[in-house]
Design a protein around this motif. Sequence first.
Motif, PDB file in Angstrom:
ATOM      1  N   GLN A  26       0.826  -1.210   0.000  1.00 21.01           N
ATOM      2  CA  GLN A  26       0.000   0.000   0.000  1.00 21.01           C
ATOM      3  C   GLN A  26       0.854   1.251   0.000  1.00 21.01           C
ATOM      4  O   GLN A  26       0.558   2.220  -0.702  1.00 21.01           O
ATOM      5  CB  GLN A  26      -0.939   0.008   1.206  1.00 21.01           C
ATOM      6  N   GLN A  27       1.947   1.244   0.743  1.00 24.21           N
ATOM      7  CA  GLN A  27       2.845   2.406   0.763  1.00 24.21           C
ATOM      8  C   GLN A  27       3.447   2.661  -0.618  1.00 24.21           C
ATOM      9  O   GLN A  27       3.537   3.806  -1.071  1.00 24.21           O
ATOM     10  CB  GLN A  27       3.959   2.202   1.795  1.00 24.21           C
ATOM     11  N   ILE A  28       3.856   1.601  -1.277  1.00 26.59           N
ATOM     12  CA  ILE A  28       4.444   1.738  -2.616  1.00 26.59           C
ATOM     13  C   ILE A  28       3.407   2.284  -3.595  1.00 26.59           C
ATOM     14  O   ILE A  28       3.668   3.229  -4.341  1.00 26.59           O
ATOM     15  CB  ILE A  28       4.997   0.383  -3.115  1.00 26.59           C
ATOM     16  N   ILE A  29       2.229   1.694  -3.593  1.00 23.69           N
ATOM     17  CA  ILE A  29       1.165   2.103  -4.518  1.00 23.69           C
ATOM     18  C   ILE A  29       0.735   3.544  -4.242  1.00 23.69           C
ATOM     19  O   ILE A  29       0.545   4.337  -5.171  1.00 23.69           O
ATOM     20  CB  ILE A  29      -0.017   1.115  -4.449  1.00 23.69           C
ATOM     21  N   ASP A  30       0.609   3.915  -2.970  1.00 19.22           N
ATOM     22  CA  ASP A  30       0.242   5.295  -2.627  1.00 19.22           C
ATOM     23  C   ASP A  30       1.295   6.282  -3.136  1.00 19.22           C
ATOM     24  O   ASP A  30       0.960   7.344  -3.645  1.00 19.22           O
ATOM     25  CB  ASP A  30       0.072   5.456  -1.113  1.00 19.22           C
TER      26      ASP A  30
END
Length: 144
Positions: A26-30
């Motif tokens: 999620q951090q990467i995608i955000d």
Amino acid sequence: LVQEKACKAIEKIIVSGQYDCNKLGQQIIDSMKRYGKNVRIQISGIGTLFMLSASDRSNKAVIAGLGGIDAIIRPMRNHPRCAPLQELGCKMLWSLCVLETNQVAVGQCGGLQAIINSMKEHITVAEVQVEALGALNALAVLVP
């Protein structure tokens, strides 16, 4: 630059095996969404998602569930002339398409067209062609 360094740090965490795929993915995608115009961040993000995907088969479903397929296809559409991004995008889609549910999702998100566009735009770039053909082959499993 900070985001790119963060991706490099995340890669080290992935190699160590000490991570929560949901949080990390999620951090990467955000980050990719937040900095969509920055090609270098998109390349780092896709590359890091690939490492996450390759580290554990179950991560492929998690990444897709977090919106990872769209997070890969969007920069492929937005940066069509960037061969390294197209190569990584196709490689990542190929990796995710190991799972049948991801094959369907890639098709529904416009992944097939993104792959074909990569091939057309980079017809003389062997690395793009190889990864794109791999992704197309993985998607072809769906065709009866």
